[in-house]
Design a protein around this motif. Sequence first.
Motif, short mmCIF file in Angstrom:
data_model
loop_
_atom_site.label_atom_id
_atom_site.label_comp_id
_atom_site.label_asym_id
_atom_site.label_seq_id
_atom_site.Cartn_x
_atom_site.Cartn_y
_atom_site.Cartn_z
N THR A 2 0.87 -1.18 0.00
CA THR A 2 0.00 0.00 0.00
C THR A 2 0.90 1.23 0.00
O THR A 2 1.61 1.46 0.98
N ASN A 3 0.90 1.94 -1.09
CA ASN A 3 1.77 3.11 -1.20
C ASN A 3 0.92 4.36 -1.37
O ASN A 3 0.24 4.51 -2.38
N ILE A 4 0.96 5.21 -0.34
CA ILE A 4 0.08 6.38 -0.31
C ILE A 4 0.91 7.65 -0.40
O ILE A 4 1.89 7.80 0.35
N ILE A 5 0.49 8.56 -1.25
CA ILE A 5 1.07 9.91 -1.23
C ILE A 5 0.17 10.78 -0.38
O ILE A 5 -1.01 10.96 -0.71
N LEU A 6 0.70 11.30 0.71
CA LEU A 6 -0.05 12.26 1.51
C LEU A 6 0.29 13.63 0.97
O LEU A 6 1.45 14.04 0.98
N PHE A 7 -0.74 14.32 0.46
CA PHE A 7 -0.53 15.49 -0.39
C PHE A 7 -1.17 16.71 0.23
O PHE A 7 -2.15 16.60 0.98
N GLY A 8 -0.65 17.87 -0.11
CA GLY A 8 -1.26 19.11 0.36
C GLY A 8 -0.20 20.17 0.53
O GLY A 8 1.00 19.87 0.53
N PRO A 9 -0.62 21.43 0.69
CA PRO A 9 0.34 22.52 0.83
C PRO A 9 1.14 22.41 2.12
O PRO A 9 0.77 21.66 3.03
N PRO A 10 2.25 23.17 2.21
CA PRO A 10 3.00 23.19 3.46
C PRO A 10 2.06 23.61 4.59
O PRO A 10 1.24 24.51 4.40
N GLY A 11 2.15 22.95 5.72
CA GLY A 11 1.31 23.32 6.85
C GLY A 11 -0.07 22.69 6.82
O GLY A 11 -0.90 22.97 7.68
N SER A 12 -0.31 21.78 5.88
CA SER A 12 -1.65 21.16 5.82
C SER A 12 -1.78 19.99 6.78
O SER A 12 -2.87 19.43 6.91
N GLY A 13 -0.68 19.60 7.43
CA GLY A 13 -0.77 18.53 8.44
C GLY A 13 -0.26 17.19 7.94
O GLY A 13 -0.51 16.16 8.58
N LYS A 14 0.47 17.18 6.82
CA LYS A 14 0.94 15.92 6.25
C LYS A 14 1.81 15.14 7.24
O LYS A 14 1.63 13.95 7.41
N VAL A 149 5.00 28.28 -4.73
CA VAL A 149 5.64 27.14 -5.40
C VAL A 149 4.70 25.94 -5.39
O VAL A 149 4.59 25.21 -6.38
N TYR A 150 4.00 25.76 -4.28
CA TYR A 150 3.04 24.64 -4.20
C TYR A 150 1.99 24.78 -5.31
O TYR A 150 1.72 23.82 -6.05
N HIS A 151 1.40 25.98 -5.43
CA HIS A 151 0.36 26.16 -6.46
C HIS A 151 0.91 25.95 -7.87
O HIS A 151 0.28 25.31 -8.70
#
Length: 190
Positions: A2-14, A149-151
């Motif tokens: 199970t390979n998951i990418i936890l994604f989201g902007p910096p500070g999103s709680g990844k 940069v994230y956007h």
Amino acid sequence: MTNIILFGPPGSGKGTQANLLVERLGLLHISTGDLFRYEMGNNTPLGLEAKSYIEKGELVPDSVTMGMLKNKLDANPNVKGIIFDGVPRTVAQAAILDGQLAARNAEISALIALDVEEEEIVNRLLERGKTSGRSDDQNEATIRNRIKVYHNETAPVFNFYAEKGKSFKVQGMGSIEEIAQRLADTINSL
Ligand code: AMP
């Protein structure tokens, strides 16, 4: 696997959520940010190169990042699965990662994006900067650049996996436990 990418902007709680998922699912947590900070802490050539980008809120070049990731994958051949936290951050990295996994007869199972409002993110990062010891969390201009940069460079990775039917969104506002439950529900539904 199970390979998951936890994604989201910096500070999103990844990072917070990755740590919880790793405990619950027994997966390997790979955070490229943590790997870079380890190298910087030891003043290695890789760390010194990464530092010049990280302090400005820029991305470390793909070749450097993905070479480091390959070493981490090579060092952990027999894992049940992996939570990728902070990688891939460009579409080119996503294509390279898919190739690195394919070479191990594995693939990304899902990308799960944490959805958080922008002002909340800036506040969270400034708050974290008081205790994290991370210079890139202490300067509002650097934080705003990381979000830009994230956007521009990272957000397209969501569509890259959406085209393969692998991208999911989870509401990233609320308590840590509520968000963890939403993530667990998404993973269980895969
Ligand atoms: P993070 O801890 O994930 O917020 O990462 C901290 C910093 O490390 C980022 O702002 C980037 O400068 C760098 N970094 C981490 N992961 C990557 C990546 N996958 N590609 C390029 N740069 C990265």
